[in-house]
Design an enzyme around this catalytic site. Structure first.
Site, PDB file in Angstrom:
ATOM      1  N   HIS A  37      17.826 -12.014  25.142  1.00 46.43           N
ATOM      2  CA  HIS A  37      18.633 -11.022  24.421  1.00 46.43           C
ATOM      3  C   HIS A  37      20.118 -11.193  24.747  1.00 46.43           C
ATOM      4  CE1 HIS A  37      14.656  -8.823  24.702  1.00 46.43           C
ATOM      5  NE2 HIS A  37      14.908  -8.740  23.409  1.00 46.43           N
ATOM      6  N   GLN A 153       9.780 -13.765  11.644  1.00 44.34           N
ATOM      7  CA  GLN A 153      10.595 -12.559  11.484  1.00 44.34           C
ATOM      8  C   GLN A 153      11.977 -12.933  10.943  1.00 44.34           C
ATOM      9  OE1 GLN A 153      10.903  -9.136  14.360  1.00 44.34           O
ATOM     10  NE2 GLN A 153      12.693 -10.270  15.076  1.00 44.34           N
TER      11      GLN A 153
END
Ligand code: PAF
Length: 283
Positions: A37, A153
């Site tokens: 992240h 995704q």
């Protein structure tokens, strides 16, 4: 870094950035942050650009019997990591703020959502597309950043952004990996001591098969080899698939960019991973 939980306050903060002539990047997450992240935050950084990271464990993308209840939630640690990484706003709405009573809209991206994880997890990509569309409308960023680890995704979001004219640049960031090759994932913490070393079979199996296919080897043999490596490590396989890297269709046309994707379960932990197939390797 400001932590904001109400849409009205988020709008005010974004308006202040815009009034100062700044652009805005959005990094959507479900929290339980790791170095993968932080790489998304780093990729988002530009002079004159503010970074909004969202943390929202989205109930609509978890199926019945999946890990919604036990999904790791640790906002205090996440918040420290985001502050250190130089994030400007943490957007952390409650479920009721995101989906107030009477919420009735679902976004469904057909085609690219249908196979692979879409087939293994019915409704998952409807949940992802719906919450990402909402995040886009809440933040109205110039750019949004997603990891390539969730390759399908990323393809779903690119399709949705093009189809619905969001006018947002979608930036895909290469998968970050542990030293042994395991893709970083918030779900890796579910692996127990015996499973963790065996989990490395997933990137290894994909790497071996991708090199074999890239060298011009027989696809069926390479895929069977990947299945064998995964089964030998104790994985129960959902799929190993060679797809067109843009449309995600199986049986790609010759000359198209290829991606090898897999999803498999080790005990109670479902892992996904993917690698590019570099056909140059055959030259
Ligand atoms: O990749 C994730 O963490 C989630 O699917 C996302 C994009 C934040 C939507 O909930």
């Amino acid at each position: 870094m400001q932590t904001i939980r109400q849409i009205a306050m988020l709008r005010d903060a974004i308006a202040a950035f815009r009034a100062a002539g700044e652009s805005v990047a959005l990094v959507p997450t479900m929290g339980a942050l790791h170095a993968g992240h932080i790489a998304l935050i780093e990729a988002a950084k530009r002079p004159g650009r503010r970074i909004v990271a969202s943390i929202f464990v989205n109930p609509r993308q978890f199926g019945a019997g999946e890990d919604l209840a036990r999904y790791p939630r640790r906002e205090a640690t996440d918040s420290q990591m985001l502050t250190r990484a130089g994030c400007d706003v943490l957007w952390a709405p409650a479920v009721e703020e995101m989906y107030p009573n009477g919420f009735a809209t679902t976004i469904s991206v057909t085609g690219v959502s249908d196979g692979l994880d879409g087939a293994a997890r019915p409704g998952h990509f409807d949940g992802v597309a719906t919450v990402v569309a909402k995040l886009f409308n809440q933040v109205r960023p110039d750019v949004a950043v997603f990891g390539e680890k969730d390759f399908q995704q990323l393809a779903v979001i690119r399709r949705m952004v093009a189809d619905l004219d969001f006018g947002i640049e979608i930036l895909g960031v290469p998968t970050q990996r542990e030293d042994d090759g395991l893709a970083l994932s918030s779900r890796n913490i579910y692996l127990d001591e015996a499973e963790r070393p065996r989990a490395v079979a997933l990137p290894r199996a994909l790497g071996v098969a991708a090199r074999e296919i890239g060298r011009g080897g027989d696809v069926a043999t390479a895929m069977a080899g990947a299945h064998d490596m995964l089964s030998a490590a104790g994985f129960v396989i959902d799929y190993v698939a060679l797809v067109d890297a843009e449309t995600l269709t199986e049986h790609p046309e010759p000359g198209r960019p290829l991606r090898l994707l897999a999803a498999a379960r080790l005990g109670a932990t479902r892992l996904i991973d993917n690698v590019a197939v570099d056909m140059q390797a055959s030259a």
